[in-house]
Design a protein around this motif. Structure first.
Motif, PDB file in Angstrom:
ATOM      1  N   GLN A 119      12.084  -0.528  -4.949  1.00 11.93           N
ATOM      2  CA  GLN A 119      11.600  -1.229  -3.766  1.00 11.93           C
ATOM      3  C   GLN A 119      10.588  -2.306  -4.085  1.00 11.93           C
ATOM      4  O   GLN A 119      10.026  -2.914  -3.187  1.00 11.93           O
ATOM      5  N   GLY A 120      10.333  -2.536  -5.350  1.00 11.29           N
ATOM      6  CA  GLY A 120       9.479  -3.665  -5.704  1.00 11.29           C
ATOM      7  C   GLY A 120       8.173  -3.310  -6.346  1.00 11.29           C
ATOM      8  O   GLY A 120       7.360  -4.203  -6.590  1.00 11.29           O
ATOM      9  N   ALA A 121       7.910  -2.041  -6.616  1.00 14.23           N
ATOM     10  CA  ALA A 121       6.663  -1.697  -7.286  1.00 14.23           C
ATOM     11  C   ALA A 121       6.635  -2.252  -8.704  1.00 14.23           C
ATOM     12  O   ALA A 121       5.576  -2.505  -9.264  1.00 14.23           O
ATOM     13  N   GLU A 122       7.814  -2.452  -9.304  1.00 15.28           N
ATOM     14  CA  GLU A 122       7.917  -3.039 -10.629  1.00 15.28           C
ATOM     15  C   GLU A 122       8.931  -4.179 -10.566  1.00 15.28           C
ATOM     16  O   GLU A 122       9.883  -4.128  -9.786  1.00 15.28           O
ATOM     17  N   PRO A 123       8.756  -5.220 -11.385  1.00 12.44           N
ATOM     18  CA  PRO A 123       9.719  -6.326 -11.366  1.00 12.44           C
ATOM     19  C   PRO A 123      11.096  -5.864 -11.836  1.00 12.44           C
ATOM     20  O   PRO A 123      11.219  -4.995 -12.702  1.00 12.44           O
ATOM     21  N   LEU A 124      12.142  -6.441 -11.241  1.00 10.84           N
ATOM     22  CA  LEU A 124      13.498  -6.080 -11.616  1.00 10.84           C
ATOM     23  C   LEU A 124      13.818  -6.624 -13.001  1.00 10.84           C
ATOM     24  O   LEU A 124      13.387  -7.716 -13.374  1.00 10.84           O
ATOM     25  N   VAL A 151       0.836  -1.204   0.000  1.00 13.54           N
ATOM     26  CA  VAL A 151       0.000   0.000   0.000  1.00 13.54           C
ATOM     27  C   VAL A 151       0.869   1.252   0.000  1.00 13.54           C
ATOM     28  O   VAL A 151       0.607   2.223  -0.718  1.00 13.54           O
ATOM     29  N   ARG A 152       1.927   1.219   0.806  1.00 18.66           N
ATOM     30  CA  ARG A 152       2.818   2.372   0.871  1.00 18.66           C
ATOM     31  C   ARG A 152       3.493   2.637  -0.467  1.00 18.66           C
ATOM     32  O   ARG A 152       3.544   3.767  -0.949  1.00 18.66           O
ATOM     33  N   ASP A 183       2.504   1.662  -3.465  1.00 18.20           N
ATOM     34  CA  ASP A 183       1.525   2.092  -4.460  1.00 18.20           C
ATOM     35  C   ASP A 183       1.116   3.537  -4.241  1.00 18.20           C
ATOM     36  O   ASP A 183       0.939   4.304  -5.197  1.00 18.20           O
ATOM     37  N   PHE A 184       0.963   3.926  -2.964  1.00 23.00           N
ATOM     38  CA  PHE A 184       0.572   5.311  -2.671  1.00 23.00           C
ATOM     39  C   PHE A 184       1.643   6.280  -3.138  1.00 23.00           C
ATOM     40  O   PHE A 184       1.354   7.286  -3.795  1.00 23.00           O
ATOM     41  N   VAL A 185       2.897   5.987  -2.812  1.00 24.53           N
ATOM     42  CA  VAL A 185       3.986   6.883  -3.216  1.00 24.53           C
ATOM     43  C   VAL A 185       4.074   6.968  -4.726  1.00 24.53           C
ATOM     44  O   VAL A 185       4.220   8.059  -5.298  1.00 24.53           O
ATOM     45  N   ALA A 186       3.959   5.819  -5.397  1.00 28.13           N
ATOM     46  CA  ALA A 186       4.061   5.826  -6.852  1.00 28.13           C
ATOM     47  C   ALA A 186       2.899   6.601  -7.492  1.00 28.13           C
ATOM     48  O   ALA A 186       3.111   7.400  -8.412  1.00 28.13           O
ATOM     49  N   ASN A 187       1.680   6.377  -6.991  1.00 28.94           N
ATOM     50  CA  ASN A 187       0.517   7.050  -7.582  1.00 28.94           C
ATOM     51  C   ASN A 187       0.553   8.555  -7.344  1.00 28.94           C
ATOM     52  O   ASN A 187       0.292   9.351  -8.257  1.00 28.94           O
ATOM     53  N   VAL A 188       0.860   8.951  -6.105  1.00 31.33           N
ATOM     54  CA  VAL A 188       0.906  10.375  -5.798  1.00 31.33           C
ATOM     55  C   VAL A 188       2.017  11.063  -6.585  1.00 31.33           C
ATOM     56  O   VAL A 188       1.834  12.148  -7.148  1.00 31.33           O
ATOM     57  N   SER A 189       3.174  10.431  -6.650  1.00 30.24           N
ATOM     58  CA  SER A 189       4.287  11.020  -7.385  1.00 30.24           C
ATOM     59  C   SER A 189       3.943  11.173  -8.858  1.00 30.24           C
ATOM     60  O   SER A 189       4.265  12.190  -9.486  1.00 30.24           O
ATOM     61  N   GLU A 215      12.747  11.105  -8.227  1.00 37.00           N
ATOM     62  CA  GLU A 215      13.498  10.169  -7.405  1.00 37.00           C
ATOM     63  C   GLU A 215      12.582   9.311  -6.543  1.00 37.00           C
ATOM     64  O   GLU A 215      12.906   8.155  -6.253  1.00 37.00           O
ATOM     65  N   LEU A 216      11.435   9.851  -6.133  1.00 36.58           N
ATOM     66  CA  LEU A 216      10.463   9.025  -5.418  1.00 36.58           C
ATOM     67  C   LEU A 216       9.931   7.908  -6.310  1.00 36.58           C
ATOM     68  O   LEU A 216       9.767   6.762  -5.866  1.00 36.58           O
TER      69      LEU A 216
END
Length: 428
Positions: free
Chosen positions: A249-254, A174-175, A177-183, A241-242
């Motif tokens: 940190q894993g929001a997308e596969p490496l 959740v954290r 996804d929130f950072v990615a969406n807000v950014s 940078e966010l």
């Protein structure tokens, strides 16, 4: 978390419980199984329910067994054939047992068998965090997050502890996804703000002649426009940078590791930092062999080294030197970035890779830093199986060492029903 306190009880309980489990192994094969000749882990009879086990002289229903049964941490003990000789109710509830190849038989989860095999081969304790699917494939039920710890009890038996960390995994997702969406949503208004700031700068351009005729309002408007432009540019870098940190940190596969020519990485870094270094008249000197290769993502390697060089430039005075050195040590490529800057105090050295941590707050505000550059370097190094270290002293400069793999990574152990995820977060 509660399971961390419970883990301490596992070691004490296993001393009694394992002995009980080994005695229990004598009773696990009914006559029908021996007639069928099922000797593999996939064809063994199911473990008798706890309330149906005979007490015997070893006290299978004694304090040790009750201690294991009362834990929220799942415990499974596997023998030399990876058959579960001891299982507590928490492990059953987590789904760590599977149906065997024959009707009425059981087997340990493939992940447990894989960990047990690795522990027997190496003799080293293994710890992983993973997500196990629950229900049928494609179902809506959230996966079960587990922290597994496998320890050898003797030459043949391995104990596996399983702690439920589903909620912490959910909060981490959740954290991110929130950072990615807000950014992502902030990129558009910040871009518009930068364009408006540039328009204000053009509109408040001061004339070269007659400086005494310049009004105070025009001077104030020019000063505010410059400030808006500076802060909007800094906010744009922060958002970028966010997003980068969220991906790492894993929001997308490496990306799949590929051979990377480090000569290209160094050339890219020098090109990216040329303008910044020229503005402060800082020389960037490179030394090292040519033709070295590392395995990973070329863009991430370039980003990591660029962040280290830009950090060195930001914290160095004008007319100084930043030394970039590369060498190969056994199976690793080491890249050193040494500056002649202000240095880092001993109490700050252990924290500079944390997100938003700044050793010199005033200096960071002046340079427009975001406090995420070294955190990104840390995650890039960790994701590639490497590391980043720093040696520094106040007033004597700093040296950052980035270690990258010079060999292709080994093939991961097969785990078709699980996906390993990052268990720790470190950054700046």
């Amino acid at each position: 978390m509660e399971w961390e306190y419970a883990v301490g009880s596992v070691s004490a309980a296993l001393a009694v419980g394992v002995g009980a489990g080994l005695v229990l192994a004598r009773f696990r094969r009914p006559a029908s199984e021996e007639m069928a000749g099922t000797g593999s882990p996939e064809g063994r009879a199911a473990i008798e329910p706890d309330d149906e086990r005979p007490a015997g002289k070893h006290g299978l229903k004694g304090l040790g067994r009750k201690s294991l049964d009362s834990l929220r941490v799942g415990v499974v003990v596997l023998d030399a054939d990876d058959y579960p000789v001891l299982v507590n109710p928490a492990a059953r509830a987590m789904g760590l047992l599977r149906s065997g190849g024959a009707p009425g038989t059981i087997a340990a989860h493939p992940i447990l068998r894989t960990l047990a095999g690795q522990v027997r081969r190496t003799g080293v304790r293994r710890e992983v965090e993973l997500d196990l699917p629950r229900g049928r494939a494609g179902g809506a039920q959230a996966p079960l997050g587990l922290h597994l710890r496998a320890v050898a009890l003797n030459a043949t038996h391995v104990a596996v502890e399983a702690a439920d960390v589903t909620e912490s995994h959910r909060l981490a997702r959740v954290r991110r996804d929130f950072v990615a969406n807000v950014s992502h949503e902030l990129k558009t208004p910040i871009g518009a703000l930068q364009l408006l700031a540039e328009a204000l700068l053009d509109a408040t351009q001061l004339p070269d002649s007659a400086p005494e005729a310049q009004s105070e309002d025009l001077l104030a408007a020019r000063r505010f426009a410059e400030r808006i432009h500076h802060e909007s540019a800094r906010m744009g870098r922060l958002v970028s940078e966010l997003l980068e940190l969220s991906r790492l940190q894993g929001a997308e596969p490496l990306p799949h590791p590929e051979p990377v020519a480090l000569d290209w990485v160094i050339a890219e870094v020098l090109d990216r930092t040329r303008t910044t270094s020229s503005a402060k008249n800082i020389e960037i000197a490179y030394s090292g062999p040519k033709g070295l290769m590392a395995y990973g993502s070329d863009s991430q390697f370039a980003t990591a080294v660029t962040n280290l060089v830009e950090n060195a430039i930001a914290y160095s005075g004008p007319d100084t030197k930043v030394e970039l050195t590369m060498r190969q040590e056994a199976e690793w490529i080491e890249i050193d970035v040494a500056d002649q800057g202000i240095g880092i105090s001993p109490q700050d050295v252990d924290r500079i890779f944390e997100r938003f941590y700044r050793a010199d707050q005033a200096r960071s505000r002046a340079t427009g830093g975001t406090g995420l550059g070294l955190a990104i370097v840390k995650h890039i190094a960790t994701n590639h199986g490497g590391r980043v270290d720093v040696t520094s002293a106040l007033g004597e400069g700093s040296t950052f060492t980035l270690r990258l793999p010079a060999r292709p990574p080994e093939s991961p152990s097969p785990s078709p029903t699980a996906m390993e995820i990052e268990s720790g977060v470190a950054g700046r």
